[in-house]
Motif scaffolding. Structure first.
Motif, PDB file in Angstrom:
ATOM      1  N   TYR A1139      35.195  19.411 -48.034  1.00  0.00           N
ATOM      2  CA  TYR A1139      36.286  20.015 -48.076  1.00  0.00           C
ATOM      3  C   TYR A1139      36.800  20.241 -49.494  1.00  0.00           C
ATOM      4  CZ  TYR A1139      37.838  19.933 -43.202  1.00  0.00           C
ATOM      5  OH  TYR A1139      37.808  20.394 -41.986  1.00  0.00           O
ATOM      6  N   GLY A1140      37.104  21.331 -50.131  1.00  0.00           N
ATOM      7  CA  GLY A1140      37.379  21.600 -51.607  1.00  0.00           C
ATOM      8  C   GLY A1140      38.588  22.199 -51.761  1.00  0.00           C
ATOM      9  N   CYS A1141      39.365  21.818 -53.053  1.00  0.00           N
ATOM     10  CA  CYS A1141      40.594  22.738 -53.338  1.00  0.00           C
ATOM     11  C   CYS A1141      40.119  23.139 -54.662  1.00  0.00           C
ATOM     12  CB  CYS A1141      41.637  21.601 -53.434  1.00  0.00           C
ATOM     13  SG  CYS A1141      43.307  22.337 -53.887  1.00  0.00           S
ATOM     14  N   MET A1142      40.773  24.596 -54.877  1.00  0.00           N
ATOM     15  CA  MET A1142      40.509  25.035 -56.321  1.00  0.00           C
ATOM     16  C   MET A1142      41.873  25.437 -56.762  1.00  0.00           C
ATOM     17  SD  MET A1142      38.354  28.526 -57.123  1.00  0.00           S
ATOM     18  CE  MET A1142      36.618  27.537 -56.627  1.00  0.00           C
ATOM     19  N   ALA A1143      42.199  25.249 -58.157  1.00  0.00           N
ATOM     20  CA  ALA A1143      43.368  25.872 -58.693  1.00  0.00           C
ATOM     21  C   ALA A1143      42.832  26.751 -59.855  1.00  0.00           C
ATOM     22  CB  ALA A1143      44.168  24.527 -59.395  1.00  0.00           C
ATOM     23  N   VAL A1144      43.688  28.179 -59.648  1.00  0.00           N
ATOM     24  CA  VAL A1144      43.307  29.184 -60.701  1.00  0.00           C
ATOM     25  C   VAL A1144      44.530  29.584 -61.303  1.00  0.00           C
ATOM     26  CG1 VAL A1144      42.004  31.296 -60.843  1.00  0.00           C
ATOM     27  CG2 VAL A1144      41.254  29.680 -59.300  1.00  0.00           C
ATOM     28  N   ASN A1145      44.363  29.959 -62.404  1.00  0.00           N
ATOM     29  CA  ASN A1145      45.607  30.661 -63.192  1.00  0.00           C
ATOM     30  C   ASN A1145      44.988  31.335 -64.399  1.00  0.00           C
ATOM     31  OD1 ASN A1145      45.225  29.025 -65.364  1.00  0.00           O
ATOM     32  ND2 ASN A1145      47.202  28.199 -65.467  1.00  0.00           N
ATOM     33  N   GLU A1146      45.780  32.114 -65.400  1.00  0.00           N
ATOM     34  CA  GLU A1146      45.089  33.156 -66.163  1.00  0.00           C
ATOM     35  C   GLU A1146      44.331  32.344 -67.488  1.00  0.00           C
ATOM     36  OE1 GLU A1146      49.419  33.554 -68.518  1.00  0.00           O
ATOM     37  OE2 GLU A1146      48.729  35.391 -67.543  1.00  0.00           O
ATOM     38  N   LEU A1147      44.566  31.171 -67.305  1.00  0.00           N
ATOM     39  CA  LEU A1147      44.286  30.491 -68.588  1.00  0.00           C
ATOM     40  C   LEU A1147      42.653  29.567 -67.968  1.00  0.00           C
ATOM     41  CD1 LEU A1147      47.131  28.739 -70.254  1.00  0.00           C
ATOM     42  CD2 LEU A1147      45.913  30.931 -70.825  1.00  0.00           C
ATOM     43  N   GLY A1148      42.283  29.496 -66.764  1.00  0.00           N
ATOM     44  CA  GLY A1148      41.148  28.973 -66.436  1.00  0.00           C
ATOM     45  C   GLY A1148      41.297  28.468 -64.896  1.00  0.00           C
ATOM     46  N   GLN A1149      40.404  27.412 -64.367  1.00  0.00           N
ATOM     47  CA  GLN A1149      40.473  26.940 -63.026  1.00  0.00           C
ATOM     48  C   GLN A1149      39.877  25.514 -63.313  1.00  0.00           C
ATOM     49  OE1 GLN A1149      37.969  29.599 -60.875  1.00  0.00           O
ATOM     50  NE2 GLN A1149      36.290  28.619 -61.230  1.00  0.00           N
ATOM     51  N   ASP A1150      40.145  24.957 -61.686  1.00  0.00           N
ATOM     52  CA  ASP A1150      39.513  23.631 -61.646  1.00  0.00           C
ATOM     53  C   ASP A1150      39.519  23.410 -60.185  1.00  0.00           C
ATOM     54  OD1 ASP A1150      38.699  21.039 -62.312  1.00  0.00           O
ATOM     55  OD2 ASP A1150      40.659  20.134 -62.668  1.00  0.00           O
ATOM     56  N   GLU A1151      38.517  22.487 -59.897  1.00  0.00           N
ATOM     57  CA  GLU A1151      38.041  22.340 -58.456  1.00  0.00           C
ATOM     58  C   GLU A1151      37.843  20.945 -58.219  1.00  0.00           C
ATOM     59  OE1 GLU A1151      34.976  24.121 -55.242  1.00  0.00           O
ATOM     60  OE2 GLU A1151      34.878  24.754 -57.293  1.00  0.00           O
ATOM     61  N   VAL A1152      38.272  20.288 -56.997  1.00  0.00           N
ATOM     62  CA  VAL A1152      37.758  18.806 -56.656  1.00  0.00           C
ATOM     63  C   VAL A1152      37.352  19.105 -55.097  1.00  0.00           C
ATOM     64  CG1 VAL A1152      39.441  17.573 -57.950  1.00  0.00           C
ATOM     65  CG2 VAL A1152      40.216  18.749 -56.016  1.00  0.00           C
ATOM     66  N   GLU A1153      36.513  18.143 -54.673  1.00  0.00           N
ATOM     67  CA  GLU A1153      35.835  18.131 -53.325  1.00  0.00           C
ATOM     68  C   GLU A1153      35.886  16.449 -52.680  1.00  0.00           C
ATOM     69  OE1 GLU A1153      31.908  19.696 -53.496  1.00  0.00           O
ATOM     70  OE2 GLU A1153      32.704  21.638 -53.278  1.00  0.00           O
ATOM     71  N   CYS A1154      35.736  16.672 -51.273  1.00  0.00           N
ATOM     72  CA  CYS A1154      35.604  15.389 -50.811  1.00  0.00           C
ATOM     73  C   CYS A1154      34.942  15.503 -49.387  1.00  0.00           C
ATOM     74  CB  CYS A1154      36.961  14.781 -50.411  1.00  0.00           C
ATOM     75  SG  CYS A1154      37.913  15.623 -49.256  1.00  0.00           S
ATOM     76  N   THR A1155      34.606  14.584 -48.891  1.00  0.00           N
ATOM     77  CA  THR A1155      33.925  14.665 -47.580  1.00  0.00           C
ATOM     78  C   THR A1155      34.707  14.022 -46.441  1.00  0.00           C
ATOM     79  OG1 THR A1155      31.808  14.267 -48.789  1.00  0.00           O
ATOM     80  CG2 THR A1155      31.906  13.651 -46.129  1.00  0.00           C
ATOM     81  N   LEU A1156      34.899  14.716 -45.461  1.00  0.00           N
ATOM     82  CA  LEU A1156      35.457  14.120 -44.233  1.00  0.00           C
ATOM     83  C   LEU A1156      34.699  13.831 -43.092  1.00  0.00           C
ATOM     84  CD1 LEU A1156      38.321  13.694 -42.743  1.00  0.00           C
ATOM     85  CD2 LEU A1156      38.339  16.065 -42.182  1.00  0.00           C
ATOM     86  N   GLU A1157      34.594  12.760 -42.488  1.00  0.00           N
ATOM     87  CA  GLU A1157      33.595  12.296 -41.415  1.00  0.00           C
ATOM     88  C   GLU A1157      34.796  11.794 -40.165  1.00  0.00           C
ATOM     89  OE1 GLU A1157      30.622   8.576 -40.773  1.00  0.00           O
ATOM     90  OE2 GLU A1157      31.754   8.428 -42.591  1.00  0.00           O
ATOM     91  N   ILE A1158      34.085  12.402 -39.194  1.00  0.00           N
ATOM     92  CA  ILE A1158      34.998  12.459 -37.823  1.00  0.00           C
ATOM     93  C   ILE A1158      34.182  11.344 -37.088  1.00  0.00           C
ATOM     94  CG2 ILE A1158      35.773  13.569 -35.811  1.00  0.00           C
ATOM     95  CD1 ILE A1158      37.313  14.450 -38.468  1.00  0.00           C
ATOM     96  N   LYS A1159      34.662  10.360 -36.648  1.00  0.00           N
ATOM     97  CA  LYS A1159      34.157   9.315 -35.906  1.00  0.00           C
ATOM     98  C   LYS A1159      34.416   9.529 -34.440  1.00  0.00           C
ATOM     99  CE  LYS A1159      33.845   5.841 -39.418  1.00  0.00           C
ATOM    100  NZ  LYS A1159      34.304   4.442 -39.717  1.00  0.00           N
ATOM    101  N   SER A1160      33.574   9.265 -33.461  1.00  0.00           N
ATOM    102  CA  SER A1160      33.656   9.392 -32.202  1.00  0.00           C
ATOM    103  C   SER A1160      33.843   7.911 -31.619  1.00  0.00           C
ATOM    104  CB  SER A1160      32.541   9.872 -31.424  1.00  0.00           C
ATOM    105  OG  SER A1160      32.840   9.623 -29.888  1.00  0.00           O
ATOM    106  N   THR A1161      34.719   7.805 -30.344  1.00  0.00           N
ATOM    107  CA  THR A1161      34.984   6.417 -29.722  1.00  0.00           C
ATOM    108  C   THR A1161      33.970   5.625 -28.894  1.00  0.00           C
ATOM    109  OG1 THR A1161      36.152   7.296 -28.176  1.00  0.00           O
ATOM    110  CG2 THR A1161      37.403   6.947 -29.995  1.00  0.00           C
ATOM    111  N   GLY A1162      32.840   6.510 -28.678  1.00  0.00           N
ATOM    112  CA  GLY A1162      31.958   5.779 -27.509  1.00  0.00           C
ATOM    113  C   GLY A1162      30.986   7.136 -26.748  1.00  0.00           C
ATOM    114  N   ALA A1163      29.996   6.631 -26.064  1.00  0.00           N
ATOM    115  CA  ALA A1163      29.533   7.715 -25.197  1.00  0.00           C
ATOM    116  C   ALA A1163      30.181   7.892 -23.990  1.00  0.00           C
ATOM    117  CB  ALA A1163      28.230   7.261 -24.916  1.00  0.00           C
ATOM    118  N   GLY A1164      30.220   9.117 -23.533  1.00  0.00           N
ATOM    119  CA  GLY A1164      30.685   9.321 -22.256  1.00  0.00           C
ATOM    120  C   GLY A1164      32.303   9.957 -22.073  1.00  0.00           C
ATOM    121  N   THR A1165      32.788   9.731 -23.194  1.00  0.00           N
ATOM    122  CA  THR A1165      34.649   9.929 -23.100  1.00  0.00           C
ATOM    123  C   THR A1165      34.967  10.620 -24.398  1.00  0.00           C
ATOM    124  OG1 THR A1165      34.983   7.874 -24.318  1.00  0.00           O
ATOM    125  CG2 THR A1165      34.903   7.702 -21.861  1.00  0.00           C
ATOM    126  N   ASN A1166      35.911  11.236 -24.315  1.00  0.00           N
ATOM    127  CA  ASN A1166      36.634  11.933 -25.601  1.00  0.00           C
ATOM    128  C   ASN A1166      37.169  11.010 -26.508  1.00  0.00           C
ATOM    129  OD1 ASN A1166      35.272  14.525 -24.686  1.00  0.00           O
ATOM    130  ND2 ASN A1166      37.297  14.877 -23.583  1.00  0.00           N
TER     131      ASN A1166
END
Length: 1322
Positions: A1139-1166
């Protein structure tokens, strides 16, 4: 000579004068005949106080209360310790009240009060109880050293034996004055030896002898003479000293009677009331409240913000539904709801260090009697039960017979007491003559009485004996019935008592008495009599023996009727039968051949052989039987017998007699105070027997118990019932009596009430008199009674005449009346009669005749005090003045304003005989002025002037000027308002305002002058001013504003502006807080946050895997002052990634990112929660394994993949755990399939041959698992092949990489192959 003395006491000389010891006499009041007297009681003994009240002149019963102190009502404390009793003597009409204190204790000491009240009269008296403990006896022996022949022995009662004839009396007249209380004045009391009874080293015993007066002094010490002090100095010193110093000063100056000293000090100086710094109004000394009622304790504190505490017996009270604490300004209240006996306690109100105390007495409400006692009229031996009902359950009642209290503790008593809830009963099982009298029941709130009348029992004969005629060897039975089952008796034959034997039997069953004779013989014939024991009556009957004779007769004999009815026949051929009894008529018939019998009633044959009226035939006899005779059986009967030889006939008249019908039309014709006259009509049918008389009964309306009024029959149809209670409704009924018995009761009479006329009206006087009218007034009668009061009749007559004329046809209810249309100048007598349902009372007559003539009285205006000064009202208020006046005849009243008649359109005037009213509904200023009331009677006149001023708010001041300005000050002047509102100007209010803000602020209020100086103005500001005028009604509606402006300046001051440089705020976007990698659980919402700065405000773009996130409702993007937040709602495995976020105006831009990890609770169930069989990992052999969250899975169940068992390949569904697609049989390869979320897991197993099995993973499952599979071999020798495989798929965003792991082949017989599966993780 022997004289008795008391230790440390004074003996009265024999020749003492009456003035030395006056005898106190208590003057009897108008209500008390006898008052309780003060006593000195010994602890543990009983004390009785008696008060008597004369009720002869009272309309109602007096109410007496016993009080202790000022508040405590002893009626609520009645019980075993305190007993109250009340008796009434009908002859003297005196009520006697007793207060008995059982086993007096020290706490009973104190002051008591006895209060009695009756209508508008009341009286009270006080008495004291002093309690002394039992003193131990002390024996002392003294010897007079100066007179050896004198010997004194001291005990509680001392005896002095004097062998000398007499003692010298000269010089000893005032020998005891040394022991008087010094400087006590009227409180010197008796001798005081307390100053001498002090511990000392040296003791002497002294005896003083003065003629016949002897005093024994025990243990007296010698005392050094004290210097005499002036009385004035001592008392002045005590008056100015602190109370803690009193004992020290008394000891120093030799004052021994501290109580007398304190009394004298109290009289000498007034006790200054103690002022409180915290309380304006303290609690009362005590409060009294009834049980279950509410009480409010209130104090007033100085500081309205003060917090108070309430204490009960020293414990703080917490607010609750029972205790409500309120604060209203300076008032603090404690409300106690539904007071109980537990609330009878001491209460305190605490404010800081200050306290105030009170005591609450909770009185139980008096127990009243709701159902009164009934009167009883019984005979000896009957059961009597007096029953009364009280207002509360568990109440204590006292039963009395005449003046004797009936006790439950007496085991030999003939009375039984019963209590059932609110009902209390007194039971007499068998009434005797000595039980006759008046019975009382008392509670602490009332009493009731009932009369018991007992008379000798009369025995009634219910069934008499009948004559019998029997044949030889038959049975004869005599029987009779009496009214009492307990009565015994004796049988006699020809005057000789009959004794029972084998042939003669005597029986007594209930009310029946029988004499049975078996095998009757000729000697049994005779007169038989039954005599009841204890009664002078007897019942007789005759036994006839029928002898059968055998004679030789011709073959044909004419029939013959032998009729013998001696026992029942009262006249020729007439038989009398009592209704309800049985008639059996045996007729002997002779004739040869046997004749034929025919019975007839009024020419109708009677042939029935069965039934109530029947014919019974036997050889030689014909029996006529009537069972239960009724009136219809009365008539002429005949019997006819025929045979070939002839015919015979006999005629009979059967008369049926019965009890009479009940009397009719019972009614009350007259009533008195305790009596009533009853009349009735005789019954229509007297029963065939002349009436003997009547019996009467009465009962209270609503009661079910009847009381007999007479036991002897009354032969008239008019009866006066007495001994009734006034005001109680009664009903009457009458019985008719003849020789047969008593009739059924008549219908109840209409309810009636014994009442008496009232007493005469009191204090009849003439209130007013004119030429044609006379106004009388009076008071209600002293005794009204139960009949109430309907009104009054006024009558008058001329002097010397006896014919009274009625002034009013209908009774008037008020206590005054004006008699009109009287002849002028006549002398008339007047009288007033009270009327109620019982009739007219005795008249109240004026003592002398009254001349009908107008009384001339000068007019006089009684001007109220508040109208003697200026009367001020505001505009719009109501003016209502009532001016009373007097004068006869009626004066003429006239109102003037400023010398002119008032305008009736503006002012309303109403005049009456006694006053004049001036009324202005809404006052205006034009109504101000001087109003004069002029009162005239012919040429006599009186007047009064009232100055009325109507005031309003004033107008504004005029011409406000700023006269001078200097420094920080400004001087103002103005002129008084042109309109002062019709009253004096009391002041002015000055306000200022800055021209910048134009907000007004008050500078001065209530300024009396027309100028002022405004100070503390701010330099550099400009001010304007305004002024309000003020009077009694308030400030003027409009102010007057100054036209000048006051400018506050300082010369030579120049303001220099500092240079200002604008700062460039533009900047390129820059993230001050980056995104942070996150790992979340699937299904739980999460948020990604960062912060950015830049100017102009940058545009924010969110991306996932380098793809711009649009208007997806799953995402919520927020920007709060540069803090950026991306909310993801319930992420699943597909929401993981970069996931990333970008900020832009007439003087320039900047960007940051991160990783989102989704964990499951076990086999056979939601959700991944732990259950049995569908979650976590488990092996067939029962091992336990854990998933990445640490959840423990149960062993022994299938866990999301297929597995081969020892004989079959079998698969299990991950979510449901059900078996799917079983494999082949033993020894062959089996295959099982299971279905998981968005991916399939296949499993294969092998048979016991040990061939290799394989498993595979389908890509696309974005979850991470560690799966364990263990296969246990079936080696008979116990060897086991364990196989484990671990595999973790490498991360891959676009999909999972299939990985296959194969377990080792089992080496032993029967082993299976284990498979391990692994899924790819994103």
């Amino acid at each position: 000579m022997v004289t008795e003395l008391c230790c440390l006491s004074q003996a009265q000389p024999q020749n003492a004068s009456p003035e030395a010891q006056p005898e106190e006499k208590t003057e009897l009041s108008s209500l008390f005949l006898k008052k309780p007297e003060s006593v000195v009681a010994i602890a543990g003994k009983d004390v009785v106080f008696v008060a008597k009240v004369d009720a002869s002149n009272m309309a109602k019963k007096p109410v007496l209360k016993w009080m202790k102190g000022k508040w405590l009502d002893l009626g609520s404390k009645a019980g075993k310790h305190l007993q109250l009793k009340e008796t009434y003597d009908r002859n003297t009409k005196v009520y006697t009240y007793e207060l008995k204190i059982v086993k007096v204790v020290a706490g009973d000491a104190g002051s008591y009060r006895c209060e009695v009240s009756s209508k508008d009269k009341c009286d009270s008296c006080t008495f004291e109880i002093s309690v002394e403990s039992k003193k131990k006896k002390k024996n002392f022996t003294f010897t007079d050293t100066q007179a050896p022949k004198h010997t004194i022995t001291c005990t509680e009662t001392h005896t002095y034996k004097d062998t000398q004839a007499s003692a010298e009396q000269e010089g000893h007249q005032d020998i005891l004055s040394a022991f008087k209380r010094a400087d006590a004045g009227e409180d010197e009391g008796e001798l005081d030896f307390s100053a001498l009874l002090k511990a000392a080293k040296k003791w002497n015993i002294s005896l003083c002898v003065s003629g016949p007066l002897y005093v024994c002094l025990c243990f007296l010490r010698t005392k050094k003479p004290q210097p005499e002090m002036e009385e004035k100095d001592v008392w002045e010193l005590l008056k100015n000293a602190h109370p803690s110093e009193y004992e020290k000063i008394a000891f120093k100056y030799g004052i021994t009677d501290l109580r007398g000293m304190l009394k004298r000090l109290k009289k000498m100086k007034a006790v200054e009331p103690k002022t409180s710094e915290a309380f304006l109004k303290r609690l009362e000394a005590a409060y009294s409240v009834l049980k279950e009622k509410k009480i409010v304790l209130s104090v007033e504190v100085v500081n309205p913000n003060t917090e108070v505490k309430w204490l009960k017996n020293g414990q703080e009270i917490k607010p609750s539904a029972k205790y409500i604490m309120e604060a209203n300004g300076n008032i603090r209240t404690l409300t106690i709801n539904r007071c109980s006996l537990a609330d009878d306690a001491a209460y305190e109100c605490v404010v800081g260090e200050d306290k105030c105390f009170t005591e609450v007495f909770v009185k139980e409400p008096p127990i009243t009697i709701t159902k009164l006692l009934d009167d009883y009229h019984v005979v000896v031996g009957e059961r009597v039960e007096f029953e009364v009902e009280v207002s509360e359950e568990g109440a204590h009642v006292i039963w009395c017979f005449e003046d004797k209290e009936l006790s439950r503790d007496d085991k030999n008593t003939r009375y039984r007491f019963k209590k059932d809830g609110k009902r209390h009963s007194l039971i007499i099982q068998e009434a005797a003559l000595e039980d006759m009298g008046m019975y009382y029941v008392y509670t602490n709130g009332g009493h009731s009485k009932g009369e018991l009348i007992v008379e000798e029992k009369e025995l009634e004969i219910l069934q008499s004996m009948a004559d019998l005629t029997v044949k030889s060897a038959e049975q004869a039975m005599f029987k009779c019935e009496v009214s009492d089952e307990k009565v015994t008796g004796k049988w006699f034959k020809d005057g000789v008592e009959v004794k029972p034997n084998n042939r003669i039997k005597i029986s007594h069953i209930g009310r029946m008495h029988r004499l049975t004779i078996d095998d009757v013989k000729p000697e049994d014939a005779g007169d038989y009599t039954f005599v009841p024991d204890g009664y002078a009556i007897s019942l007789s009957a005759k036994l006839n023996f029928l002898e059968i004779k055998i004679e030789y007769v011709p073959r044909q004999d004419p029939p013959k009727i032998h009729l013998d009815v001696t026992g029942n026949m009262v006249s020729q051929n007439t038989i009398i039968v009592v209704a309800g009894n049985k008639l059996r008529l045996d007729v002997e018939i002779t004739g040869e051949p046997t004749p034929t019998v025919c019975w007839m009633k009024d020419d109708e044959p009677v042939t029935e052989a069965e039934g109530r009226v029947r014919i019974e035939s036997r050889t030689g006899l014909s029996c006529f039987v009537i069972e239960g005779a009724v009136r219809e059986d009365e008539g002429n009967y005949s019997i006819t017998v025929t045979n070939p030889a002839g015919e015979d006939k006999a005629n009979l008249f059967i008369r049926i007699v019965d009890v009479p019908d009940p009397p009719e039309h019972v009614k009350c014709t007259a009533v008195g105070e305790d009596c009533a006259t009853i009349i009735w009509e005789p019954p229509k049918f007297d029963g065939g027997v002349p009436l003997k008389g009547y019996l009467m009964e009465r009962k209270k309306k609503g009661s079910s118990r009847w009381t007999k009024l007479n036991f002897d029959v009354f032969d008239d149809t008019k009866y006066e019932a007495k001994r009734m209670i006034e005001g109680i409704l009664y009903e009457m009924r009458v019985f008719a009596v003849n020789a047969i018995g008593i009739s059924s009761p008549s219908l109840n009479s209409k309810p009636f009430m014994p009442i008496a006329p009232t007493s005469e009206p009191t204090k009849l006087t003439v209130e007013d008199m004119t030429d044609t009218t006379c106004t009388l007034k009076w008071l209600v009668p002293e005794r009204i009674g139960a009949g109430g009061l309907d009104g009054y009749i006024i009558e008058f007559c001329k002097e010397g005449e006896s014919e009274w004329q009625v002034a009013n046809t209908d009774p008037v209810e008020r206590q005054n009346y004006t008699v009109r249309n009287l002849p002028t100048g006549e002398k008339l007598n007047f009288r007033v009669v009270a009327v109620n349902i019982a009739g007219r009372s005795p008249p109240a007559t004026l003592s002398q005749p009254v001349t009908v003539r107008e009384i001339m009285e000068h007019p006089k205006i009684r001007l109220p005090r508040y109208l003697r000064t200026r009367y001020i009202k505001r505009v719009g208020e109501t003016v209502n003045l009532v001016i009373p006046f007097q004068g006869k005849p009626r004066p003429v009243a006239q109102w003037l304003k400023d010398g002119q008649p008032v305008d009736p359109k503006k002012v309303c005037i109403r005049n009456s005989n006694v006053d004049s009213i001036l009324f202005i509904r809404s006052a205006e200023r034009e109504n101000s002025g001087k109003y004069t009331l002029v009162l005239q009677i012919e040429n006599m006149e009186d007047q009064a002037t009232i100055d009325i001023r109507i005031v309003d708010k004033p107008g504004p001041p005029s011409v406000v000027k700023v006269t001078d300005v200097w420094g920080f000050n400004a001087a103002l002047e103005w002129k008084a308002p042109k309109d002062d509102g019709n009253c004096e100007i009391t002041g002015y209010t000055i306000q200022k305002a800055d021209l910048k803000t134009k907000e007004w602020f008050t500078v001065y209020e209530h300024n009396r002058r027309t100028n002022c100086t405004v100070s503390d103005l701010v330099m550099g500001n400009k001010y304007m001013f305004r002024v309000f005028s003020e009077n009694l009604c308030g400030l003027s509606e409009e102010p007057c504003t100054s036209k000048d402006i006051a400018t506050i300046t300082k010369p030579g001051l120049v303001h220099k502006h500092s240079p200002y440089k604008e700062k460039d705020m533009n900047s390129a976007p820059k993230f001050t807080t980056p995104l942070v990698d996150r790992s979340v659980i699937a299904g739980y919402s999460t948020a990604l946050s960062c912060s950015v700065r830049g100017f102009p405000k940058p545009k924010i773009i969110w991306m996932k895997n380098r793809m711009i996130i649009g208007d997806d409702p799953k995402y919520l993007m927020q920007n709060n002052q540069g803090v950026l937040t991306l909310n993801i709602r319930k992420p699943s495995s597909f929401d993981g990634g970069k996931y990333g976020c970008m900020a832009v105006n007439e003087l320039g831009q900047d960007e940051v990112e991160c990783t989102l990890e989704i964990k499951s609770t076990g086999a056979g169930t939601n959700r991944g929660t732990e259950t049995r069989g569908g979650k976590g990992m488990g092996s067939e052999t029962g091992d336990v394994c854990r998933d990445k969250r640490g959840k423990v899975s149960d062993a022994g169940l299938w866990n999301g993949y297929g597995n081969g068992d020892r004989s079959k390949g079998r698969g299990m569904d991950v979510q449901t755990g059900t078996e799917t697609k079983p494999g082949t049989g033993a020894g062959n390869t089996g295959t099982g399939d299971t279905e998981a979320d968005k991916g399939a897991v296949m499993g294969a197993g092998t048979a016991a041959s040990g061939s290799r099995g394989a498993s595979k993973v389908t890509p696309g499952i974005n979850k991470e698992f560690v799966w364990i599979r263990e296969a246990n071999g079936g080696d008979p020798q116990g060897s086991m092949a364990r196989h484990k495989a671990w595999l973790r798929a490498s991360p891959n965003i676009l999909g999972g990489t299939p990985v296959v792991a194969t377990g080792a082949t089992g080496e032993s017989r029967g082993a299976t192959t284990g498979t391990v599966l692994a899924t790819s993780t994103p």
